[in-house]
Design an enzyme around this catalytic site. Structure first.
Site, PDB file in Angstrom:
ATOM      1  CD  GLU A   1      53.038  29.566  44.966  1.00 47.16           C
ATOM      2  OE1 GLU A   1      52.709  29.092  43.864  1.00 47.16           O
ATOM      3  OE2 GLU A   1      54.134  29.379  45.488  1.00 47.16           O
TER       4      GLU A   1
ATOM      5  CG  ASP B   1      39.525  40.314  41.578  1.00 45.04           C
ATOM      6  OD1 ASP B   1      40.240  40.989  40.822  1.00 45.04           O
ATOM      7  OD2 ASP B   1      38.302  40.484  41.658  1.00 45.04           O
TER       8      ASP B   1
ATOM      9  CB  CYS C   1      32.464  43.108  40.850  1.00 43.76           C
ATOM     10  SG  CYS C   1      32.339  41.481  40.129  1.00 43.76           S
TER      11      CYS C   1
END
Length: 142
Positions: free
Chosen positions: A20, A66, A93
């Site tokens: 998903e 992410d 990040c």
């Protein structure tokens, strides 16, 4: 979080059953639909991540996260932990944001099983970090 043609949706879809993808940005969802149209096990949704996480059908075995540079943030990280996913892969990040969100996961029964940094942007101070959290149930910081 983002949902587009990236490594997470493509790689995760190979052996894991249904994948998903959730993103509030329609442009990301359109890109994902175009790029992943041949993968029947991938479903993408234009929806707020918070709303998707509290929906009854949102009981994933694993989560690949992410988020933007600012991280998932406390509210989303708590909601992710409350899904009871056995594994969470967090691509970060920003190490500071990862640390803040990791503390929340650790307090809610997850342990840090693996951590790896990648120099994805040579000659800069930026790097990507991938962390694997597994549900242990203890709910305490080590």
């Amino acid at each position: 979080t983002r949902c587009s043609r990236d490594w997470s949706s493509d790689v995760c879809s190979s052996d894991l059953g249904t994948v998903e993808g959730v993103d509030l940005a329609e442009v990301s969802i359109k890109a994902a639909r175009r790029a992943l149209h041949d993968l029947r096990q991938v479903r993408v949704h234009v929806q707020d991540v918070d709303a998707w996480l509290i929906a009854p059908q949102a009981r994933p075995d694993g989560i690949v996260l992410d988020p933007p540079r600012s991280g998932a943030g406390p509210r989303i990280t708590r909601a992710i932990a409350e899904t009871g996913a056995r594994r969470i892969v967090y691509v970060a990040c920003d190490a500071v944001a990862l640390g803040r969100d990791a503390r929340i996961l650790l307090e809610r029964g997850y342990s840090l099983a693996a951590l790896r940094a990648f120099d994805a942007f040579p000659m800069t101070h930026h790097f990507e970090t991938v962390a694997l959290f597994t549900l242990t149930g203890s709910g305490q910081l080590p």
